[in-house]
Design a protein around this motif. Sequence first.
Motif, PDB file in Angstrom:
ATOM      1  N   THR A   1      49.761  49.510  65.963  1.00 34.91           N
ATOM      2  CA  THR A   1      49.161  48.355  65.305  1.00 34.91           C
ATOM      3  C   THR A   1      50.228  47.304  65.019  1.00 34.91           C
ATOM      4  OG1 THR A   1      49.393  49.476  63.173  1.00 34.91           O
ATOM      5  CG2 THR A   1      47.262  49.671  64.285  1.00 34.91           C
ATOM      6  N   THR A   2      49.768  46.053  64.905  1.00 30.81           N
ATOM      7  CA  THR A   2      50.678  44.929  64.685  1.00 30.81           C
ATOM      8  C   THR A   2      50.121  44.032  63.590  1.00 30.81           C
ATOM      9  OG1 THR A   2      51.296  44.949  67.020  1.00 30.81           O
ATOM     10  CG2 THR A   2      51.802  42.946  65.784  1.00 30.81           C
ATOM     11  N   SER A   3      50.970  43.649  62.646  1.00 25.62           N
ATOM     12  CA  SER A   3      50.555  42.677  61.636  1.00 25.62           C
ATOM     13  C   SER A   3      51.662  41.662  61.414  1.00 25.62           C
ATOM     14  CB  SER A   3      50.171  43.353  60.319  1.00 25.62           C
ATOM     15  OG  SER A   3      51.295  43.926  59.700  1.00 25.62           O
ATOM     16  N   ASP A   4      51.235  40.439  61.103  1.00 22.21           N
ATOM     17  CA  ASP A   4      52.158  39.322  60.879  1.00 22.21           C
ATOM     18  C   ASP A   4      51.573  38.496  59.732  1.00 22.21           C
ATOM     19  OD1 ASP A   4      53.790  37.104  60.949  1.00 22.21           O
ATOM     20  OD2 ASP A   4      53.262  36.509  62.991  1.00 22.21           O
ATOM     21  N   LEU A   5      52.254  38.485  58.590  1.00 21.29           N
ATOM     22  CA  LEU A   5      51.771  37.774  57.414  1.00 21.29           C
ATOM     23  C   LEU A   5      52.786  36.706  57.034  1.00 21.29           C
ATOM     24  CD1 LEU A   5      50.071  39.017  54.275  1.00 21.29           C
ATOM     25  CD2 LEU A   5      52.256  37.863  53.989  1.00 21.29           C
TER      26      LEU A   5
ATOM     27  N   GLY B   1      54.424  53.598  66.167  1.00 19.08           N
ATOM     28  CA  GLY B   1      54.359  52.388  66.979  1.00 19.08           C
ATOM     29  C   GLY B   1      53.947  51.154  66.203  1.00 19.08           C
ATOM     30  N   THR B   2      53.974  51.232  64.890  1.00 16.56           N
ATOM     31  CA  THR B   2      53.632  50.080  64.049  1.00 16.56           C
ATOM     32  C   THR B   2      54.695  48.995  64.181  1.00 16.56           C
ATOM     33  OG1 THR B   2      52.339  51.301  62.415  1.00 16.56           O
ATOM     34  CG2 THR B   2      53.465  49.332  61.618  1.00 16.56           C
ATOM     35  N   ASP B   3      54.233  47.732  64.224  1.00 18.28           N
ATOM     36  CA  ASP B   3      55.118  46.567  64.209  1.00 18.28           C
ATOM     37  C   ASP B   3      54.569  45.634  63.135  1.00 18.28           C
ATOM     38  OD1 ASP B   3      56.768  44.416  64.649  1.00 18.28           O
ATOM     39  OD2 ASP B   3      56.251  44.184  66.772  1.00 18.28           O
ATOM     40  N   ALA B   4      55.286  45.495  62.031  1.00 19.11           N
ATOM     41  CA  ALA B   4      54.776  44.712  60.907  1.00 19.11           C
ATOM     42  C   ALA B   4      55.834  43.751  60.384  1.00 19.11           C
ATOM     43  CB  ALA B   4      54.327  45.638  59.775  1.00 19.11           C
TER      44      ALA B   4
END
Length: 167
Positions: free
Chosen positions: A39-43, A69-72
């Motif tokens: 998963t990917t998040s960009d705040l 595999g998280t990319d935050a």
Amino acid sequence: METKLAGPGSEARVTGGYAGAGSQHLDYDTTQEHAAPNTTSDLAFRGILADRSTSVWRGMIRVDPGAQGTDAFQESRNLLLSHEAHADAIPGLEIEANDVRCTHAAAVAQIDREQIYYLTSRGLPLEAAKGLIIEGFLQALVERLAPGPVREEISGALERRLAEITG
């Protein structure tokens, strides 16, 4: 604001902007929970604070067990227009997986005197120079949105609010 990435391969892009004036206090809590793998998040949050206004932003990236595999990423940037304005930016990480990339950034600053000097030495009045710097600071948020009516509405709302707080 809570964002939960529950399905494998989920993506989230969260954008927030605020402008405080007078004695306003603004308080934001954000959570990016990664509950599935890849998963990917960009705040990104940006704030402008004038007069005696204050803000607190608390951000949390939470990576659940098994969410490999998280990319935050999360950031909070604040521009103070007076010496009485105050901002607290408190990023946080809770990571329970070992194959992740999680980063955060926070900044609180006054308008850069060198930027003011550069613009005014080229003939811009002081207030116009400050306006350009503030507009550029918030433009990074607007550019995160796809071109179209939502982007235009957000840009207009930010311009109207800045006109209110900067007089």
